[in-house]
Design an enzyme around this catalytic site. Sequence first.
Site, short mmCIF file in Angstrom:
data_model
loop_
_atom_site.label_atom_id
_atom_site.label_comp_id
_atom_site.label_asym_id
_atom_site.label_seq_id
_atom_site.Cartn_x
_atom_site.Cartn_y
_atom_site.Cartn_z
N ASP A 1 0.79 -1.23 0.00
CA ASP A 1 0.00 0.00 0.00
C ASP A 1 0.82 1.28 0.00
OD1 ASP A 1 0.70 -0.28 2.83
OD2 ASP A 1 -0.82 1.25 3.20
N ASP B 1 6.26 0.38 2.13
CA ASP B 1 6.64 -0.84 2.85
C ASP B 1 6.25 -2.07 2.06
OD1 ASP B 1 3.91 -0.77 3.10
OD2 ASP B 1 3.90 -0.22 5.22
N TYR C 1 -3.64 0.65 10.92
CA TYR C 1 -4.80 1.31 10.31
C TYR C 1 -5.98 1.34 11.27
CZ TYR C 1 -2.54 1.91 5.81
OH TYR C 1 -1.70 2.33 4.81
N GLU D 1 6.61 9.80 1.33
CA GLU D 1 6.12 8.45 1.08
C GLU D 1 4.85 8.48 0.22
OE1 GLU D 1 5.43 4.23 3.45
OE2 GLU D 1 5.16 6.10 4.56
#
Length: 504
Positions: free
Chosen positions: A89, A92, A237, A475
Amino acid sequence: MGSSEKVWVLALCCTLTMALAGSSSQYELALEDLGLSYDYKDALGKAILFFEGQRSGKLPASQRVKWRGDSALDDGKPDNVKLVGGYYDAGDNVKFLWPMAFSVTLLSWAAVEYRNEISSADELNNLCTAIRWGTDFILKAHTSSTTLYTQVGDGQADHDCWERPEDMDTPRTLYKITADSPGSEVAADAAAALSAASLVFQGVNSSYSKKLLSKSKSLFKFADKYRGKYNESFPFYISYTGYKDELIWSAAWLYKASRDEKYLNYVVRNQGWSESALEFSWDGKFPGAQALLAQEFYGGKKDLSKYKTDVESFICKLMPGSNTLQYNTTAGGLLYVRSSSNLQYVTSSCMVLSVYSKTLMASNIDGIQCGPTHFSASQIKSFVKSQVDYILGNNPMKMSYMVGHGSKHPTQLHHRGSSIPSIHCHPSKVGCNDGMSMYFNSNSPNQNLHVGAIVGGPDSNDHFNDLRSEHSQSEPTTYMNAAFVGAVAGLLDETRGASATAAE
């Protein structure tokens, strides 16, 4: 020359060869120099291409991002299930189904709303391929009516390690939700993804479309019957909004895809859950659901008026000049929601605004009222354009926040695979510690150009630190790119106008 320098030079040579196809066109630069609209067609194509760089699993022969290789081919093995595929996602190497499902839904929404425009840009097939790479994984993850695998990989171990996915040796721990350990947010989001995608494939692959819709109904039933917060069982999350927004979001998509009245009745019966939200994100779905249901309101379903009121309230909180404005723009004109990965909220907000402005125009509605201030549909679209243009280079830093677009863009992406030499150029394993010391801590540009990646973006002062260690700014994420696809697709007609002007 030392061994580390040789590795860097070898990888750089390989990277330059692989990146040639992603370099900016002369046309794009010419448009920027003239101060005209950016090349939205080019930006759309690159935003979709980004997803190929995020792929997990066995890569197909059609793979365009050549610095990537096969990875995580044993995912699911501990439970004897097949969980190969899907997307990493962010920067990572963990597969989180929740943001993956949200990303797939956004991509599908873009394909539904802007099918003709995306097709005219010759990107519809690429978009459908990106969607299916995600839906195929979600189908695999839903192994029974009350089981959904929601994560592959140990988040903490992965985040403590800096290695490309092709070398990955951190634990591929499996996490799942069940009737005894529910997670309604994730199950509902997965249902939304499959129902939205079923619309995309309706006229392309009817059997696949029907399969997606059937599995979507199963997931929605699971999410609604076994209600429970996902973060009560899982550490990553974490939801702050609960699951009611995901249930409405999912039911709205199921009604749009199936036209089954029971899903319409569900959203009517539960419209008391709806509220004027502050953001549209992987966690907060209300604005997206409200925008969808407002379309139904304008289509004659007048008992959905609260959803229309709530989405317009959300828009009023974003539009500069509104007396209910909740977020300021930076001096350079960027909507600023929060310090961590702000562009995810910019792109997601823009997608809602873009879709709603289109809804207003299609319904012959002159705009919305924010207290004493009136905003026309074209004004809302113009605000979207200002944000997309900021991302593409019209900002105080004079840089594009999409990698590979424009003459200046981020070079130190916080992304493991991008920062370490491609396995095709440097086949020897790069372990966690070597990856950290040689590449994460390096001040050199990333070894591989991750074309299309949109980064977290600048701070509240329009300043961007192009540093790998500044993950909140550097990121990329799938959901940031997915929302951008929808926002920029709504501006494709602007590119055609700019092209004609430039030619004169």
